[in-house]
Structure formats: C-alpha cells, structure tokens
Design an enzyme around this catalytic site. Structure first.
Site, mmCIF file in Angstrom:
data_model
loop_
_atom_site.group_PDB
_atom_site.id
_atom_site.type_symbol
_atom_site.label_atom_id
_atom_site.label_comp_id
_atom_site.label_asym_id
_atom_site.label_seq_id
_atom_site.Cartn_x
_atom_site.Cartn_y
_atom_site.Cartn_z
ATOM 1 N N SER A 81 -19.275 31.305 -0.461
ATOM 2 C CA SER A 81 -19.066 30.877 0.887
ATOM 3 C C SER A 81 -17.607 30.273 1.088
ATOM 4 O O SER A 81 -16.928 30.511 2.168
ATOM 5 C CB SER A 81 -20.099 29.642 1.264
ATOM 6 O OG SER A 81 -21.404 30.103 1.334
ATOM 7 N N HIS A 104 -16.685 24.548 1.552
ATOM 8 C CA HIS A 104 -16.530 25.483 2.796
ATOM 9 C C HIS A 104 -15.019 25.309 3.121
ATOM 10 O O HIS A 104 -14.355 26.077 3.571
ATOM 11 C CB HIS A 104 -17.513 25.431 3.915
ATOM 12 C CG HIS A 104 -18.735 26.001 3.579
ATOM 13 N ND1 HIS A 104 -19.684 26.115 4.620
ATOM 14 C CD2 HIS A 104 -18.966 26.482 2.521
ATOM 15 C CE1 HIS A 104 -20.646 26.722 3.967
ATOM 16 N NE2 HIS A 104 -20.428 26.971 2.768
#
Length: 308
Positions: free
Chosen positions: A213, A259
């Site tokens: 991610s 992230h």
C-alpha cells in the site's frame, strides 16, 4: 534475383514461386514473408534493419514509450507479490488467506510475514513466545533484519489485502510505466515503498506491518504530479487519493504511517521525474532517486543509533 526458368521464387523459400517483391530491396517474397509497410510490403530483413535504425520513441519524461507500453515491470511486481502469497500459503496453510481482521476477510498471522514484515522502532507492547508481554522497543536494524524494509512491501495480510493492492497496481502502474519507462517506474515504486517502510519504522511500535500500500500510495501521488505536468485533468485522481486517505484514518488495522509515508515519498520522487530539464534529464532523475534512497538509509540508521 533467383529464378526457376523465368518464374521468380521467394528468396527465403526457394520452392515457392512468387511475383511479389520487397518494396525496399526488391527481392522476391512469398505471401508468408511479406510484412505490410507504409508503402507496399517489405521482407523480414528490411523490417529488422529499419527497426535497428529507428530511434526509440521517448515520452515527455524521457522514458522509452515502446518498452513501457508492455507493462513488464508492473506484471513482474504483481507476479512477485502473488508468489510471496503462495509461499506463505504453503508455509502456514489457509489461515494466511482468511480468518484475520475485517470480519475474517484478512489473513491471520503466518510464518512468512513474521520473517519479512516491517516492525516499528517505537516502544510498545511486545509479545513473547511463552505468552508473556512486556513494554519494549524492537530495532530491526540492530537485530540484523534490515531486509524487512524491502520484504514487507511484497507481503500481504490475506487474499483480500493482496487483491485490492494488486488491482490498484495493475490500473495505475501500467499508466506510469508507459509514461516513465520500465527503469524509472521500478525505481519510483521501490523508493516509495521504502519510504512507507521508513515511516512505519519511525512512528509505530513493535507490531508487524505488511503490504504494498505504501508503494501504491506513492504511485497515486506520482501520477497526480505527472498528469499536472502535461496539463491533464487530475481531479478524479485527487478525489481517489482523498478517499483512500480518509479510509486510512477511519478503518482499523491500516498503517497510517505506511500509507502517508509512501504517499509523501512518491510525491517527492515524482518531482524530479516530471520537472527535470531535458538536458541531462536521465542523470538528474536517477540522481535524485539515488539521493532519496541514501536519505532513507541515513534516516533509518540515525534512528537506530538513537535507540541504542
């Protein structure tokens, strides 16, 4: 010209009579050998010679457009992630695919993630093999496990986690790879992924973090900058980035540092890729990415030294 009697034959297939000829060299060719050209047809040798003499198409960012259009790096990255999931399945069984968080949709712990997942350096609650717990800090660098910075971005917590990330990589990765070319795209992906791992290392406790991610968030940011550079509308992509950031903060079990670290690193890495001047462009682009890699290493080492 080779002939049998008065009838020309294909220079590559002497047993085939033909009245067709290469529009470039004039040699007789049969229908199986002729290749359509802008004017008439050419033989295979003339087509190969023309390809060697033709300059590779270069994108606005200096990448090889023809090589990037195949998406080989994107496909290769997906293949590595899938292979790692299969290895985890073989090592730990179906529990690595399902039975974990998000109502059982994520995978449970597995041996491969224990080996390669990223672990933060902040103090937190450590779980030991005998079932006891204590507040401690775990430093992957001091423990000789620096490989986790890289391996963690190729591991996933279950099949759903893998599927979501690989779908995003397939959609966004091919676009960026075509724009930047394979090598620049691979460098961008790895730097963004390492940036996400660094953020996990700096700002989280001793818990495992896995997933691509961070690298994919970095691709989102990079694509936004690349689109803006060429004057394309990036509003829909910006909405997608905002939605994913909101999910990052609202859904439990998602690594916020991973992230956001990948997002910030991808944005920074995209700036020299998009805005490097044409003169010495490749040197500037790869040099900037190299500097970012060195900066990630230095920051991680300084953090490790501060712990010890």
């Amino acid at each position: 010209m080779t002939s049998v009697g008065q009838v020309p034959v294909c220079y590559r297939h002497p047993s085939r009579e033909t009245y067709l000829s290469c529009s470039r060299c004039g040699r007789p060719i049969c229908p199986d050998c002729m290749i359509p050209a802008s004017v008439g047809h050419q033989c295979p040798e003339c087509v190969r010679e023309g390809s060697r003499n033709q300059r590779a198409a270069v994108t606005a960012f200096g990448g090889d457009a023809r090589a990037g259009a195949h998406g080989y790096v994107t496909k290769g990255l997906i293949a590595i992630n899938v292979a790692m999931m299969i290895i985890g399945l073989l090592m730990s069984g179906t529990g690595s695919l399902f039975g974990g968080g998000w109502g059982g949709l994520l995978g449970g712990g597995d041996s491969l993630s224990d080996w390669g997942g990223m672990i933060g350096s902040q103090a937190g609650l450590c779980h030991f093999d005998d079932g006891s717990t204590a507040r401690c800090a775990y430093d992957v660098i001091a423990q000789g496990e620096s490989y986790r910075f890289l391996t963690s971005i190729f591991l996933h917590a279950g099949l759903l986690h893998l599927a979501l990330n690989m779908w995003a990589l397939w959609v966004v990765g091919r676009v960026i790879e075509q724009a930047l070319g394979p090598l620049r795209f691979l460098a961008l992906y790895l730097v963004a992924g390492l940036g996400g791992s660094l953020a996990v290392y700096l700002f989280t406790g001793p818990n495992l973090t896995v997933g691509a991610s961070g690298a994919i968030f970095g691709l989102f940011a990079a694509l936004f900058i690349l689109l803006r550079k060429v004057g394309r509308d990036a509003s829909q992509l910006l909405v997608l980035i905002v939605i994913n950031v909101v999910f990052t903060f609202t859904i439990s079990g998602i690594s916020i540092p991973g992230h956001l670290g990948g997002l910030a690193t991808g944005a920074i890495a995209a700036l020299p890729l998009a805005y490097a001047p044409q003169k010495n462009r490749a040197l500037i682009q790869y040099g900037a990415l190299g500097v970012m890699f060195v900066a990630i290493v230095v920051i991680a080492l300084l953090r490790s030294l501060s712990i010890t």
